[in-house]
Design an enzyme around this catalytic site. Structure first.
Site, short mmCIF file in Angstrom:
data_model
loop_
_atom_site.label_atom_id
_atom_site.label_comp_id
_atom_site.label_asym_id
_atom_site.label_seq_id
_atom_site.Cartn_x
_atom_site.Cartn_y
_atom_site.Cartn_z
N TYR A 146 -59.94 -21.36 -40.01
CA TYR A 146 -60.45 -22.43 -39.15
C TYR A 146 -61.91 -22.77 -39.44
O TYR A 146 -62.41 -23.79 -38.99
CB TYR A 146 -60.28 -22.07 -37.67
CG TYR A 146 -58.84 -21.87 -37.22
CD1 TYR A 146 -57.78 -22.14 -38.08
CD2 TYR A 146 -58.54 -21.41 -35.95
CE1 TYR A 146 -56.47 -21.95 -37.69
CE2 TYR A 146 -57.22 -21.22 -35.55
CZ TYR A 146 -56.19 -21.50 -36.43
OH TYR A 146 -54.89 -21.30 -36.04
N ASP A 227 -45.41 -11.42 -39.90
CA ASP A 227 -44.06 -11.95 -39.61
C ASP A 227 -43.26 -10.93 -38.81
O ASP A 227 -42.55 -11.26 -37.85
CB ASP A 227 -43.33 -12.37 -40.90
CG ASP A 227 -43.60 -11.46 -42.08
OD1 ASP A 227 -44.46 -10.55 -41.96
OD2 ASP A 227 -42.96 -11.62 -43.13
#
Ligand code: NAD
Length: 366
Positions: A146, A227
């Site tokens: 970000y 994940d």
């Protein structure tokens, strides 16, 4: 102790919920012989209306000069609010990003705790003995994807977009240290989440987290791929105590973790820097659809105030007192509209309470 804090009520339901958090703080601090001073300031949409920008230099300076900031929420309904006709850099949310950055808040803590009284709201399938989890996600907040260089341009006739993910060892070390310190105060179990099977930043992340871990032999450290962590959070959230992860993984996992509690109005958060300074705010937004109706649930803000006592002022007993008062309020059957069971049979024994009544009920149970 004297507590000197800045307060940003913000937009929408922000002022209503902050008022209740102040009510509870005043009551608990008076009980333990402390004093508190709040300096209110504008940020977000209300600051745009007053000054034309979502965050003024004066507000940033004011926050820097205090020990902590207690915030409600900012923003409006993007479909109707004139704030969203402005350039993205001048909208309410830009003020919050600039405030976090300006205050150097690199560690974001989001607890996901399932209140036994609200277990019916948990969307996960039951377990023998019922669901019962209590975890905290520590998300790195000022580095990673970000904040890296980004651009979109045509390369050899093909539009191409690039976002850069970078971390240096210092950025990883400081947030890892924060996470180990939090684990030491809780169940002494830390799960570091990365994607070390693919990403270089994750391999460095893992190496540095393990180096820091040598300073905390009492904390049981394990690694998990992101994940797998996304799956484990919905399969078996009870296995986690503290999770530490980088910015984007933390953004996604903390929203996932908060949703398994089933009640957005209950979720507190803290953003910390290297000292004990922190910004404390509920995880939800300004709920423009219910603003001004007096029905918002103030508990997330009240619990954020408890986190402030714990992390910025070391007032653990006072923080425990607030958390227990919230539990007692729920156990006594008080429910704001968002917590009221849809099933009329279950709702029958409950006491419907508006924002101020919830604040009063919590303060009365301290
Ligand atoms: P939201 O969290 O404000 O609302 C989502 C839903 O949850 C709404 O139906 C709302 O009524 C309900 N809700 C939220 N908090 C509640 C509470 N305390 N009690 C009862 N019900 C509650 O999310 P949104 O509608 O997507 O966003 C509204 C505005 O808030 C947007 O401008 C967004 O950018 C902003 N926002 C601000 C923050 C922040 O201040 N940190 C965080 C998220 C969103």
């Amino acid at each position: 102790m004297h507590l000197d804090i800045a307060c940003i009520p913000g937009d929408g339901i922000g002022p209503e919920i902050v008022e209740q958090a102040k009510k509870v703080l005043n009551a608990v601090l008076a009980k333990y012989g402390h004093t508190i001073e709040y300096t209110d300031t504008l940020m977000g949409g209300c600051s745009i209306d007053a000054y034309g920008v979502p965050l003024t230099e004066e507000t940033l300076e004011l926050c820097r000069s205090k020990n902590a900031v207690l915030m409600g929420s900012i923003g409006g309904d993007a479909k109707v609010s004139p704030w969203y006709k402005l350039e993205p850099s001048r909208r309410p949310e830009a003020g919050l990003l600039a405030l976090r950055k300006g205050l150097g808040l690199y560690a974001n803590l989001r607890p996901a705790y399932l209140f036994k009284e609200l277990a019916d709201s948990c969307p996960l399938a039951g377990k023998d003995g019922g669901r019962n989890f209590d975890l905290v996600i520590v998300r790195e907040l000022t580095g990673g994807l970000y904040f890296g260089e980004r651009y979109t341009k045509e390369i050899d006739g093909v539009m191409t977009a690039v976002d850069t993910l970078s971390y240096n060892e210092n950025e990883i070390r400081r947030v890892a240290k924060t996470a180990f310190e939090i684990a030491m105060k809780r169940g002494k179990k830390l799960t570091s989440v990365d994607k070390a099977n693919v990403l270089d930043t994750s391999r460095l992340w893992r190496k540095i987290v393990h180096e820091v871990g040598e300073e905390y032999p009492e904390v049981e450290l394990s690694d998990m791929l992101v994940d797998n962590c996304a799956m484990q959070l919905v399969k078996d959230p009870e296995q986690f105590d503290v999770i530490v992860t980088e910015n984007m993984f933390g953004d996604i996992l903390s929203d996932e973790a908060s949703m398994i509690t089933g009640s957005i109005g209950m979720l507190s958060s803290a953003s910390l820097n290297e000292s004990s300074f922190g910004l404390y705010e509920p995880s939800h937004g300004s709920a423009p659809d219910i603003a001004g109706k007096g029905i918002a649930n103030p508990i997330a803000t009240v619990l954020s105030a408890a986190m402030m006592l714990r992390y910025s002022f070391g007032l653990n007993e006072e923080a425990d007192d607030i958390e227990n008062a919230v539990k007692k309020t729920l156990a006594d059957g008080y429910r704001s509209a968002d917590l009221m069971p849809a099933d009329p049979e279950k709702a029958a024994g409950m006491i419907g309470a508006g924002c101020a009544e919830m604040g009063d009920a919590i303060a009365a149970r301290l």
